[in-house]
Motif scaffolding. Structure first.
Motif, PDB file in Angstrom:
ATOM      1  N   LYS A 119     -66.977  37.366   3.337  1.00  9.30           N
ATOM      2  CA  LYS A 119     -66.489  38.102   4.691  1.00  9.30           C
ATOM      3  C   LYS A 119     -67.591  38.196   5.897  1.00  9.30           C
ATOM      4  O   LYS A 119     -67.064  38.064   7.034  1.00  9.30           O
ATOM      5  N   ARG A 120     -68.747  38.424   5.548  1.00  8.18           N
ATOM      6  CA  ARG A 120     -69.674  38.544   6.536  1.00  8.18           C
ATOM      7  C   ARG A 120     -69.908  37.257   7.224  1.00  8.18           C
ATOM      8  O   ARG A 120     -69.934  37.215   8.573  1.00  8.18           O
ATOM      9  N   MET A 121     -69.581  36.149   6.672  1.00  2.00           N
ATOM     10  CA  MET A 121     -69.969  34.837   7.254  1.00  2.00           C
ATOM     11  C   MET A 121     -68.555  34.321   8.039  1.00  2.00           C
ATOM     12  O   MET A 121     -68.959  33.741   8.865  1.00  2.00           O
ATOM     13  N   LYS A 122     -67.578  34.951   7.484  1.00  2.00           N
ATOM     14  CA  LYS A 122     -66.400  34.670   8.574  1.00  2.00           C
ATOM     15  C   LYS A 122     -66.247  35.199   9.635  1.00  2.00           C
ATOM     16  O   LYS A 122     -65.955  34.681  10.891  1.00  2.00           O
ATOM     17  N   LEU A 123     -67.254  36.237   9.933  1.00  2.00           N
ATOM     18  CA  LEU A 123     -67.284  36.902  11.418  1.00  2.00           C
ATOM     19  C   LEU A 123     -67.834  35.812  12.319  1.00  2.00           C
ATOM     20  O   LEU A 123     -67.281  35.755  13.373  1.00  2.00           O
ATOM     21  N   LEU A 124     -68.759  35.168  11.879  1.00  2.00           N
ATOM     22  CA  LEU A 124     -69.371  34.267  12.836  1.00  2.00           C
ATOM     23  C   LEU A 124     -68.566  32.887  13.171  1.00  2.00           C
ATOM     24  O   LEU A 124     -68.418  32.669  14.523  1.00  2.00           O
ATOM     25  N   GLY A 125     -67.678  32.676  12.248  1.00  2.00           N
ATOM     26  CA  GLY A 125     -66.453  31.537  12.533  1.00  2.00           C
ATOM     27  C   GLY A 125     -65.594  32.262  13.299  1.00  2.00           C
ATOM     28  O   GLY A 125     -65.079  31.258  13.989  1.00  2.00           O
ATOM     29  N   ILE A 126     -65.103  33.368  13.437  1.00  2.00           N
ATOM     30  CA  ILE A 126     -64.205  33.774  13.951  1.00  2.00           C
ATOM     31  C   ILE A 126     -64.672  33.993  15.420  1.00  2.00           C
ATOM     32  O   ILE A 126     -64.128  33.676  16.644  1.00  2.00           O
ATOM     33  N   TYR A 127     -66.007  34.381  15.572  1.00  2.00           N
ATOM     34  CA  TYR A 127     -66.721  34.391  16.869  1.00  2.00           C
ATOM     35  C   TYR A 127     -66.624  33.015  17.595  1.00  2.00           C
ATOM     36  O   TYR A 127     -66.371  32.855  18.784  1.00  2.00           O
ATOM     37  N   GLU A 285     -77.128  37.768  13.964  1.00  2.00           N
ATOM     38  CA  GLU A 285     -76.911  36.396  13.895  1.00  2.00           C
ATOM     39  C   GLU A 285     -75.698  35.721  14.985  1.00  2.00           C
ATOM     40  O   GLU A 285     -76.064  34.692  15.342  1.00  2.00           O
ATOM     41  N   ILE A 286     -74.970  36.676  15.341  1.00  2.00           N
ATOM     42  CA  ILE A 286     -73.928  36.036  16.328  1.00  2.00           C
ATOM     43  C   ILE A 286     -74.667  35.959  17.681  1.00  2.00           C
ATOM     44  O   ILE A 286     -74.507  35.069  18.425  1.00  2.00           O
ATOM     45  N   ASN A 287     -75.563  37.157  18.084  1.00  2.00           N
ATOM     46  CA  ASN A 287     -76.186  37.005  19.313  1.00  2.00           C
ATOM     47  C   ASN A 287     -77.159  35.982  19.290  1.00  2.00           C
ATOM     48  O   ASN A 287     -77.447  34.897  20.220  1.00  2.00           O
ATOM     49  N   ALA A 288     -77.715  35.326  17.894  1.00  2.00           N
ATOM     50  CA  ALA A 288     -78.811  34.415  17.804  1.00  2.00           C
ATOM     51  C   ALA A 288     -77.892  33.006  17.996  1.00  2.00           C
ATOM     52  O   ALA A 288     -78.523  31.905  18.785  1.00  2.00           O
TER      53      ALA A 288
END
Length: 723
Positions: A119-127, A285-288
């Motif tokens: 789930k945590r990694m899905k958030l980056l994909g959604i972004y 990680e999303i900011n990076a």
């Protein structure tokens, strides 16, 4: 080009420079559950062997003829939007009168990989999808029209990207193309069980001239995108609109605002993205990842922060391998100093990234090794320390040649460093490379370095040197190992540091198999024995244990020796020698003289014999007659008081008839040559009976040199054989 590619070229009338692989996803023609107009293949470029994805549309198939305009629109809009972030990149488009091929970067439909994502990694994909849709809607001035799971692809860098532009329209364009395009919308969506926006369900494509005219039309995408996020996060498609409406805050995302039934209450993709920047998308990680998109504009310190966040965050390993690691390597190669420990940090980040990759990843050879090997040439202690600490973790993936040629020559320079940390880390690293260096590097160069380290001022380093020597002893040449180990361990037993001495005792104990019994007797026990009286009771106890092991080995070897023919002679010789020594005692000698004198004839003719006897008695008391002129009582050169130089003279003294005590294997002369020439007799047991007594077999007398001269190679500080 393989047979399949040639066959396709023959059937289509054109030979395309791509090799077709397996089918990723069938078209609606081949599968009733598919809504795709394309048959999607894995492929490989024949030019550079680069993996690609091939979208194939069969123009001549009757079921596809009605959708030809949609495919043409998809290619047109895809080409126009391909440079935007988050859009699947186009490699090439090949069109014939029979087939249309859309060649893109290699990618796989997200639907086939979604179950593997945490789930945590899905958030980056959604972004990533949110950024893509925002750019299509705002910068591209387009309505995608169908941003569903079927049109989302995962690239080799594990980035989520959009494709499927069949229904894409430009809301600034006054043309009525949307009328013909969306006439097929129902047959490819709601007819297959997919939910469509309420306004389209009510008014059809007319909405783009009404409530969804102009920029408001992008809310059409918002609704479908909300349905897609619901499916991504829950793993199931929404069956009715109410399912999405109740998803007020699914995993922190306001999906219900995206899929609000009222177009007036619905947020756009841009609003959804902007709101997320200060809430649900606000993590490291999303900011990076956002910063990584403009990494070339950042300075070294800023780049370092981006790399740290990506490598330590919830970022797919594929993204690290394809995007991040190459950039770190390029950054490392452009930096000329280790200011603020930037080189040290980059090396460690490369190691962390490699640790998270799959076993079959090529990133280790492509990116880590070049940086790692070049780091050994950098004259910076922090860099040297970090690469030596990493060495045990990566040595298994480095070949012998690479260790011998690229690591060892630079690694051993650390032995001469003035910093104790570098010297220690260098020494500890030897245990990991000893199996991969050459015999010459180990037995010549390395042993010389270790010999110098044994005299280091740091006691811990001296102890570690003994431990290291013990570890590498099995790899040493047998011709030099014995001398090196005995000398090194013996020297360590004289070390003032008790830990070093204990390591030496343990070294002797561990190395027992390297010493034959003869060496154990002649050298090892004498070198080990001082530890038996060490100040430390612990060392004494360990020394006793080691000593007992060696004694057991010696006893076992002695028990296997056979009895020799000399053994019987030795027993007889010992008895005879004891008898002789008894006869030579002062008591027997005195009794013999008295008895001889009492039997003297007092006649005038015997007077001469008496005088001769008296002269002999006087001779017995004369030091000049008993001791050779060259014999010095104070001379202790050979440790026994014997003149080793007079080995060629007669064994009978020139000034008397006594045999030389220094030559025990020669005949012992009696005190009287014969009865006719002397008047001496023995009282109980005649010395004459011992005439010509020889110990053992009669052998040639050899000179016994008791003086040991030092040799040129004798160096107490060396390790034998010139070490």
């Amino acid at each position: 080009m393989n047979f399949l590619a040639k066959t396709l070229g023959t059937l289509t009338g054109i030979s395309i420079p791509y090799t077709f692989g397996s089918v990723i996803q069938p078209s609606h023609i081949d599968s009733a559950s598919s809504s795709s107009l394309w048959t999607i293949h894995h492929g490989t470029s024949d030019k550079d062997s680069r993996p690609v994805t091939i979208f194939e549309f069969d123009v001549k198939h009757p079921a596809n003829s009605r959708y030809f305009s949609l495919v043409q629109n998809a290619i047109k809009k895809h080409r126009a939007l391909a440079l935007l972030p988050g859009v699947l990149s186009i490699v090439e488009v090949i069109e014939t009168d029979k087939t249309i091929y859309l060649i893109t970067e290699h990618a796989i439909p997200l639907s086939q990989l979604l179950s593997n994502y945490p789930k945590r990694m899905k958030l980056l994909g959604i972004y990533q999808l949110s950024v893509a849709l925002k750019y299509i809607n705002i910068e591209g001035s387009c309505i995608h029209g169908n941003p569903r799971l079927e049109n989302i692809y995962v690239t080799d860098s594990y980035e989520w990207k959009l494709s499927g532009f069949e229904f894409t329209i430009n809301y600034k364009d006054n043309s009525s193309d949307y009328l013909s395009l969306y006439s097929f919308y129902t047959s490819l969506t709601s007819a297959r069980g997919m939910i469509v926006p309420p306004e389209f369900e009510n008014s059809g494509s007319e909405i783009f001239q009404g409530v969804g005219k102009g920029v408001k039309g992008i809310k059409f995408d918002s609704y479908i995108y909300g349905l897609t996020l619901y499916q991504i996060l829950t793993g199931k498609a929404a069956s009715v609109s109410a399912d999405v409406s109740r998803a007020v805050n699914l995993e922190g995302l306001p999906i219900s605002k995206l899929a609000a039934p009222s177009i007036g209450l619905r947020v756009t993709s841009e609003q959804f993205l902007n709101n997320g920047d200060i809430s649900y998308f606000a993590n490291d990680e999303i900011n990076a990842y956002a910063q990584f998109g403009k990494i070339s504009l950042l300075n070294s310190t800023q780049k370092l922060e981006v790399y740290k966040a990506l490598i330590t965050g919830n970022v797919p390993s594929g993204f690290l391998e394809v995007k991040v690691l190459p950039d770190i390597m390029n950054t490392f190669n452009t930096i000329k100093s280790n200011d603020n420990n930037i080189q040290t940090t980059l090396i460690y980040l490369l190691f962390l990234a490699y640790s998270n990759l799959a076993e079959d990843s090529k990133a280790f050879d492509q990116f880590f090794k070049p940086v790692y090997f070049s780091s050994f040439t950098i004259a910076d202690r922090a860099v040297r320390t970090i690469i030596l600490k990493i060495l045990p973790k990566v040595i298994d993936k480095i070949s012998k040649y690479e260790v011998q040629d690229k690591i060892y020559p630079n690694l051993v320079t650390g032995f001469a460093d003035i910093d104790i940390t570098v010297r220690t880390e260098t020494l500890l690293s030897i245990s990991y490379i000893m199996d991969k260096i050459t015999d010459r590097q180990l037995n010549n160069d390395l042993l010389r370095y270790l010999a110098k380290l044994q005299a280091d001022s740091n006691p811990q380093l001296r102890a570690n040197t003994v431990i290291c020597l013990t570890h590498i002893s099995s790899k040493m040449q047998s011709s030099t190992r014995t001398g090196v180990l005995i000398t090194a361990f013996g020297k360590a037993l004289r070390d003032p540091d008790h830990v070093t001495r204990l390591c030496a005792v343990k070294g002797f104990e561990i190395s027992i198999d390297f010493f034959p019994p003869e060496i154990c007797c002649s050298k090892v026990l004498s070198a080990l024995s001082p530890a038996l009286l060490d100040d430390s009771s612990i060392i004494r106890q360990h020394a006793e244990n080691a000593f007992e092991l060696y004694m057991k080995k010696i006893r076992d070897a002695a028990s296997k020796l056979q009895k020799t023919e000399d053994d019987d002679h030795i027993l007889v010789d010992v008895d005879n020698l004891n008898n002789l020594m008894n006869n030579l005692s002062l008591e027997n000698l005195g009794q013999g003289l008295i008895s001889s004198i009492s039997d003297l004839d007092t006649s005038s003719q015997s007077q001469s014999n008496i005088n001769n006897s008296l002269n002999l008695q006087n001779g017995l008391t004369s030091k000049d007659n008993l001791v050779d002129d060259s014999f010095d009582l104070d001379d202790n050169e050979d440790g026994w008081g014997f003149d080793d130089e007079d080995t060629n003279s007669d064994f009978v003294s020139k000034s008397n008839n006594f045999g030389s005590v220094g030559k025990p294997k020669e005949t012992f002369k009696s005190f009287s040559a014969s009865k006719s020439k002397t008047s001496f007799t023995t009282t109980s047991k005649s010395i004459e009976a011992n005439k010509n007594l020889v110990l053992g077999k009669k052998k040639t007398v050899t000179k016994l040199n008791l003086t040991v001269e030092p040799t040129a190679d004798d160096n107490d500080d060396g390790w034998g054989g010139g070490w």
